[in-house]
Design a protein around this motif. Structure first.
Motif, mmCIF file in Angstrom:
data_model
loop_
_atom_site.group_PDB
_atom_site.id
_atom_site.type_symbol
_atom_site.label_atom_id
_atom_site.label_comp_id
_atom_site.label_asym_id
_atom_site.label_seq_id
_atom_site.Cartn_x
_atom_site.Cartn_y
_atom_site.Cartn_z
ATOM 1 N N PRO A 76 0.895 -1.262 0.152
ATOM 2 C CA PRO A 76 0.028 0.011 0.108
ATOM 3 C C PRO A 76 0.825 1.367 -0.198
ATOM 4 O O PRO A 76 0.385 2.206 -0.500
ATOM 5 C CB PRO A 76 -1.128 -0.162 1.234
ATOM 6 N N ALA A 77 2.286 1.270 0.651
ATOM 7 C CA ALA A 77 3.004 2.477 0.628
ATOM 8 C C ALA A 77 3.533 2.674 -0.886
ATOM 9 O O ALA A 77 3.285 3.876 -1.507
ATOM 10 C CB ALA A 77 4.240 2.064 1.375
ATOM 11 N N LEU A 78 3.829 1.600 -1.765
ATOM 12 C CA LEU A 78 4.293 1.751 -3.093
ATOM 13 C C LEU A 78 2.641 2.652 -3.865
ATOM 14 O O LEU A 78 2.930 3.182 -4.603
ATOM 15 C CB LEU A 78 4.528 0.407 -3.733
ATOM 16 N N ALA A 79 1.651 1.791 -3.828
ATOM 17 C CA ALA A 79 0.444 2.042 -4.244
ATOM 18 C C ALA A 79 0.273 3.747 -4.003
ATOM 19 O O ALA A 79 -0.367 4.420 -5.061
ATOM 20 C CB ALA A 79 -0.533 1.348 -3.879
ATOM 21 N N GLN A 80 0.206 4.207 -2.710
ATOM 22 C CA GLN A 80 -0.083 5.429 -2.500
ATOM 23 C C GLN A 80 0.869 6.447 -3.120
ATOM 24 O O GLN A 80 0.346 7.521 -3.635
ATOM 25 C CB GLN A 80 0.141 5.948 -0.995
ATOM 26 N N LEU A 139 16.690 6.293 -14.052
ATOM 27 C CA LEU A 139 16.302 5.543 -12.758
ATOM 28 C C LEU A 139 16.858 6.261 -11.545
ATOM 29 O O LEU A 139 17.795 7.057 -11.556
ATOM 30 C CB LEU A 139 17.543 4.439 -12.729
ATOM 31 N N SER A 140 15.656 6.421 -10.811
ATOM 32 C CA SER A 140 15.979 7.348 -9.396
ATOM 33 C C SER A 140 15.344 6.380 -8.300
ATOM 34 O O SER A 140 14.780 5.299 -8.396
ATOM 35 C CB SER A 140 15.004 8.454 -9.434
ATOM 36 N N GLN A 141 15.772 6.881 -7.048
ATOM 37 C CA GLN A 141 15.127 6.493 -5.743
ATOM 38 C C GLN A 141 14.175 7.126 -5.058
ATOM 39 O O GLN A 141 14.174 8.470 -5.242
ATOM 40 C CB GLN A 141 16.411 5.811 -5.016
ATOM 41 N N LYS A 142 13.342 6.423 -4.310
ATOM 42 C CA LYS A 142 12.446 7.214 -3.442
ATOM 43 C C LYS A 142 12.137 6.706 -2.241
ATOM 44 O O LYS A 142 11.833 5.252 -2.344
ATOM 45 C CB LYS A 142 10.856 7.584 -4.415
ATOM 46 N N ASP A 143 11.911 7.420 -1.028
ATOM 47 C CA ASP A 143 11.501 6.906 0.265
ATOM 48 C C ASP A 143 10.021 7.080 0.354
ATOM 49 O O ASP A 143 9.783 8.069 0.712
ATOM 50 C CB ASP A 143 12.275 7.314 1.326
ATOM 51 N N ALA A 144 9.330 6.115 -0.065
ATOM 52 C CA ALA A 144 7.834 6.077 0.011
ATOM 53 C C ALA A 144 7.202 5.713 1.269
ATOM 54 O O ALA A 144 6.194 6.255 1.543
ATOM 55 C CB ALA A 144 6.992 5.316 -1.164
ATOM 56 N N ILE A 145 8.110 5.264 2.106
ATOM 57 C CA ILE A 145 7.472 4.736 3.582
ATOM 58 C C ILE A 145 7.041 5.978 4.338
ATOM 59 O O ILE A 145 6.241 5.942 4.949
ATOM 60 C CB ILE A 145 8.369 3.763 4.223
#
Length: 463
Positions: A76-80, A139-145
């Motif tokens: 759900p964190a990825l989906a959000q 390519l990039s990174q993200k802290d979605a949590i």
């Protein structure tokens, strides 16, 4: 067995999820479905997930799609995150099934894929279709949590769980860290339990006796108000009360719907039918699987955009279809979530000074039980269920010892209503070679007995 779509996502044996298969399904998804030019990618803690995620990322970039790698996080964190960005997403997870299996969950920019999307992806996979990008994607990174945790904490406000001592069964849940963090930020004292660096398949809908025993022991040893956890990818909650007794996911759903002030509930036919006895405007019963729940919620919202509609499944995954107001606003999230159906009942418990069992006692007296038979012969199980479905004499004989068959519901599998109101629901899993047995009755002992009886009978027929 080749990887196939089940109730939620693509699943298969890790040995069958070769690099070529994963790359082709990724490209088929990007060809068949909208993606907004970007793909968010996440994964669970299975040993095979980092490699599979790497293949997904490389295939997407080669097709000219920009990739945002979100690393290890709850579904759900990825989906959000992807919904907020108007992007597609792929979650590498096998959810609750054993580590020798894995899979992919797909999201378009508006949410989970539909069954029509699944068909389009399968067709594109068979044809070898793929998008043609002019340049390699970035390519990039993200802290979605962080955003996922903040959404819940801001809605619940300051200190609603003060005074609560909550155990967190960490096992190999991808949500274990964020779950501890959110509970602590809401004021609870958390007690970490059962951390494992080896993947443990926890099925929140059919918790095994050994786990139930551990929960009871932990509750007693640590003086806990509750114990919480999730399945492997964090889209299904697991909650036990102060005695370590599991609270069924659909009961969590009912309690959460009450906290939110929902007026319309969408839930699969396998859920506890106590929901039909509550003062709601409407209850919509669907086939099992979040795509069916989401599709029905979308139909409700299309007819009335202001509808206070929620959805939940017997596994506890909760979907919010409107902006709810708690201490602050809680935005909609139309995908299965584990956090909301954990923290909402706990907050109500603390506010009212009651235990979880006290809260459950206020609900209609209807009890459920569920179990599964693993490693079945899928051909035999299909023929067995066909005979029960089509031959009334075979059906009556099979169920005769526990009550006369009064009605049959074929919404998903075979749900038999027996004299006296007991129900037995038989259904092959859509994700694995398993067979599910559900029961409902007016006492927990009766529901447990029905499941035990039919588990043995069905096992003799499908193995």
């Amino acid at each position: 067995m080749a990887p196939t779509f089940g109730t939620s996502g693509l699943r298969g044996l890790v040995t069958d999820l070769t690099d070529d298969v994963i790359a082709r399904y990724t490209l088929a998804f990007l060809h068949a479905c909208p993606h907004g030019g970007r793909l968010f990618v996440g994964r669970d803690l299975r040993p095979s997930s980092p490699t599979i995620a790497g293949v997904v990322i490389e295939a997407a970039r080669e097709a000219g799609v920009d990739v945002v790698d979100c690393g290890v996080l709850p579904t759900p964190a990825l989906a959000q995150a992807s919904l907020a960005a108007g992007a597609a997403a792929v979650m590498v997870t096998g959810s609750h099934i054993p580590a020798d299996r894995n899979g992919l969950k797909f999201y378009v920019p508006t949410g989970e894929i539909t069954k029509d999307d699944e068909a389009a992806i399968s067709h594109a996979y068979s044809d070898g279709s793929a998008p043609q990008g002019e340049a390699r994607g970035s390519l990039s990174q993200k802290d979605a949590i962080a955003d996922y945790a903040d959404r819940m904490v801001s809605a619940l406000g300051q200190g609603p769980l003060l005074g609560q001592r909550i155990g967190v069964y960490r096992h190999s849940s991808v949500a274990r860290d964020v779950l501890e963090s959110v509970l602590s930020r809401l004021g609870a004292e958390t007690v970490p339990l059962g951390h494992s660096d080896t993947f443990i398949p926890v099925d929140t809908e059919a918790v095994d006796p050994e786990t139930r025993s551990r929960l009871a022991g932990w509750a007693s040893d640590h003086g806990l108000h509750a114990i919480v956890s999730t399945d492997g990818d964090g889209d299904r909650p697991m909650v036990a009360d102060n005695a370590g007794r599991i609270v069924p996911g659909d009961v969590l759903g009912v309690l959460t719907a009450q906290v939110l002030g929902a007026r319309i509930v969408v839930t699969p036919v396998s859920s506890n039918d106590m929901i039909t006895h509550l003062p709601l405007d409407t209850v919509h019963l669907t086939r099992i699987g979040s795509p069916f729940v989401i599709a029905e919620m979308e139909r409700v919202l299309a007819a009335n955009p202001d509808a206070r509609v929620v959805g939940f499944e017997a596994n506890g995954g909760f979907l919010l279809g409107f902006t709810a107001t708690l201490s602050g606003p809680l935005s909609p999230l139309m995908t299965r979530d584990c956090l909301l159906p954990i923290v909402a009942p706990l907050a109500r418990m603390a506010t009212e000074g009651k235990s979880l069992s006290d809260l459950i006692a206020t609900l209609p007296s209807r009890y459920t039980a569920a179990d599964r038979i693993q490693d079945i012969d899928t051909t035999r199980s299909a023929e067995f269920l066909r005979q029960l479905d089509t031959d009334p004499e075979v059906r009556s004989e099979f169920f005769d010892s526990t009550g006369a068959v009064e009605d049959v519901d074929r919404t998903d599998g075979l749900r038999v209503i027996l004299a006296g109101g007991d129900t037995v629901h038989l259904r092959p899993s859509g994700n694995a070679p398993e067979f599910r047995i559900y029961a409902q009755a007016n006492s927990q002992d009766r529901a447990n007995d029905l499941v035990a009886t039919y588990r043995d009978r069905v096992a003799a027929m499908v193995r």
